[in-house]
Design a protein around this motif. Structure first.
Motif, short mmCIF file in Angstrom:
data_model
loop_
_atom_site.label_atom_id
_atom_site.label_comp_id
_atom_site.label_asym_id
_atom_site.label_seq_id
_atom_site.Cartn_x
_atom_site.Cartn_y
_atom_site.Cartn_z
N UNK A 80 0.83 -1.21 0.00
CA UNK A 80 0.00 0.00 0.00
C UNK A 80 0.86 1.26 0.00
N UNK A 81 1.99 1.20 0.70
CA UNK A 81 2.92 2.34 0.72
C UNK A 81 3.52 2.54 -0.67
N UNK A 82 3.90 1.45 -1.33
CA UNK A 82 4.47 1.55 -2.67
C UNK A 82 3.44 2.05 -3.66
N UNK A 83 2.20 1.60 -3.54
CA UNK A 83 1.14 2.10 -4.43
C UNK A 83 0.98 3.61 -4.28
N UNK A 84 1.01 4.10 -3.05
CA UNK A 84 0.88 5.54 -2.83
C UNK A 84 2.08 6.28 -3.41
N UNK A 85 3.29 5.75 -3.23
CA UNK A 85 4.49 6.40 -3.78
C UNK A 85 4.44 6.44 -5.30
N UNK A 86 4.05 5.33 -5.91
CA UNK A 86 3.94 5.28 -7.37
C UNK A 86 2.90 6.29 -7.86
N UNK A 87 1.76 6.32 -7.21
CA UNK A 87 0.68 7.22 -7.63
C UNK A 87 1.11 8.67 -7.53
N UNK A 88 1.80 9.02 -6.46
CA UNK A 88 2.22 10.41 -6.27
C UNK A 88 3.20 10.84 -7.36
N UNK A 89 4.20 10.02 -7.65
CA UNK A 89 5.18 10.38 -8.68
C UNK A 89 4.52 10.49 -10.05
N UNK A 90 3.65 9.55 -10.38
CA UNK A 90 3.01 9.58 -11.69
C UNK A 90 2.03 10.75 -11.80
N UNK A 91 1.38 11.11 -10.70
CA UNK A 91 0.47 12.26 -10.75
C UNK A 91 1.24 13.55 -10.99
N UNK A 92 2.40 13.68 -10.37
CA UNK A 92 3.21 14.89 -10.54
C UNK A 92 3.92 14.93 -11.88
N UNK A 93 4.30 13.75 -12.39
CA UNK A 93 5.10 13.67 -13.62
C UNK A 93 4.46 12.67 -14.58
N UNK A 94 3.33 13.04 -15.18
CA UNK A 94 2.57 12.09 -16.00
C UNK A 94 3.38 11.49 -17.13
N UNK A 95 3.23 10.18 -17.31
CA UNK A 95 3.85 9.43 -18.40
C UNK A 95 5.38 9.42 -18.35
N UNK A 96 5.95 9.72 -17.17
CA UNK A 96 7.40 9.74 -17.07
C UNK A 96 7.95 8.76 -16.04
N UNK A 97 7.07 8.11 -15.29
CA UNK A 97 7.54 7.21 -14.24
C UNK A 97 7.11 5.78 -14.53
#
Length: 321
Positions: A80-97
């Motif tokens: 769940x922590x990794x899902x939140x980390x992934x979501x945050x990075x992808x939300x800030x930097x779309x299509x780059x993570x």
């Protein structure tokens, strides 16, 4: 056209220096980057291991290309922590993570003091973690009771589209098992025949998405200097699975390769003083069936390597691939 990426090794440079290196890698002409996610280095002389997720935010903010990370959910990291980390990075930097998910190594996971499971149990735990992460990235509320336990978890800040989740495999058996579970395959350079079996197992099992290869290289002004870098910084490359999965301290790796065999080390690290010749060797591996190749120079002086990459290595690779 094969995607040519730069591998940022957290085990070898302080996070601040590695941040400068990834910025310079984009300037040098690399198409993107990826990084490791370790708590400990592979050997004492490597001497570093910054927190990848903090660094990733800074690296993505300081560049404009894509950056991925290799992560092992399920023990040191709750999914769940990794899902939140992934979501945050992808939300800030779309299509780059993007992320590569694997079953992990004891050297990073033992710190929880939980028992280190056998490989089949680690794979089952990874399978559960991938499912939990995907469901959370889709916006679901997740409860799960298995090898990982989750109680009514939900990720609130979601990207418009979940990023790709690739799977990590060294063996053909794991590659075939991952097919259908992930959005691509990531592996590390080894004997070409073994690499071919890995790719074939993934594709024949119905695996889709990119096949990603990480290649360890040592490029210096002379062959002797390049070999010395490999001997000092990457003798751990001689330790393959299952031993590499089960050692829990950098000192264990150092003791196991106290007197590295030169011939075997040259198989684990592409040692060269000629950038054009090195490009031919990398291209031969890429031709096995890889869509992306991420080059890891094992020396600590990334500036000198990136200068040569810009001037010689990348142009040579682009002429060939």
């Amino acid at each position: 056209m094969v995607f040519l990426g730069y591998h940022a090794s957290h085990e070898q440079l302080p996070p601040s220096a590695l941040l400068r290196a990834v910025v310079d890698a984009e300037r040098a002409g690399f198409d993107g980057a990826m990084c490791s996610d370790h708590l400990a280095p592979w050997g004492v002389r490597q001497g570093e291991s910054g927190f990848a997720w903090s660094w990733l935010g800074a690296a993505l903010a300081s560049t404009s290309f894509s950056i991925g990370v290799v992560n092992a959910p399920g023990q040191r990291y709750h999914p769940a922590v990794i899902a939140q980390a992934i979501a945050t990075l992808e939300e800030m930097f779309p299509d780059r993570f993007w992320a590569v998910l694997g079953s992990g190594e004891a050297m990073n996971e033992h710190v929880t003091a939980d028992p280190w499971p056998p490989k089949d149990e680690r794979n089952a735990r990874l399978d559960e973690s991938i499912d939990v992460i995907r469901r959370l990235l889709d916006g679901d509320e997740v409860t799960h009771d298995g090898l990982v336990r989750v109680h009514r978890a939900r990720v609130w800040s979601l990207p418009a589209t979940p990023p790709p989740l690739l799977g990590a495999a060294v063996s053909a058996e794991t590659a075939g098992w991952l097919a259908g579970r992930v959005d691509g395959l990531a592996t590390v350079a080894q004997d070409p025949a073994a690499l071919r079996r890995v790719v074939d197992a993934y594709r024949s099992g119905g695996g889709e998405g990119p096949c990603v290869l990480q290649v360890h290289v040592s490029l210096a002004e002379t062959d002797a200097a390049a070999l010395a870098l490999a001997e000092d910084q990457w003798p751990n490359g001689l330790i393959g699975p299952p031993r590499a999965w089960d050692f829990d301290q950098p000192e264990d790796f150092d003791a196991a390769v106290a007197d590295p065999d030169e011939g075997e080390l040259r198989k684990a690290v592409l040692v060269d003083s000629d950038a054009a010749a090195l490009a031919e060797r990398i291209a031969e591996l890429a031709g096995i069936g890889f869509d992306r190749v991420y080059v890891h120079h094992v020396g600590k002086d990334q500036g000198a390597f990136l200068d040569r990459a810009a001037a010689d290595l990348l142009p040579a690779l682009r002429r060939i691939l």
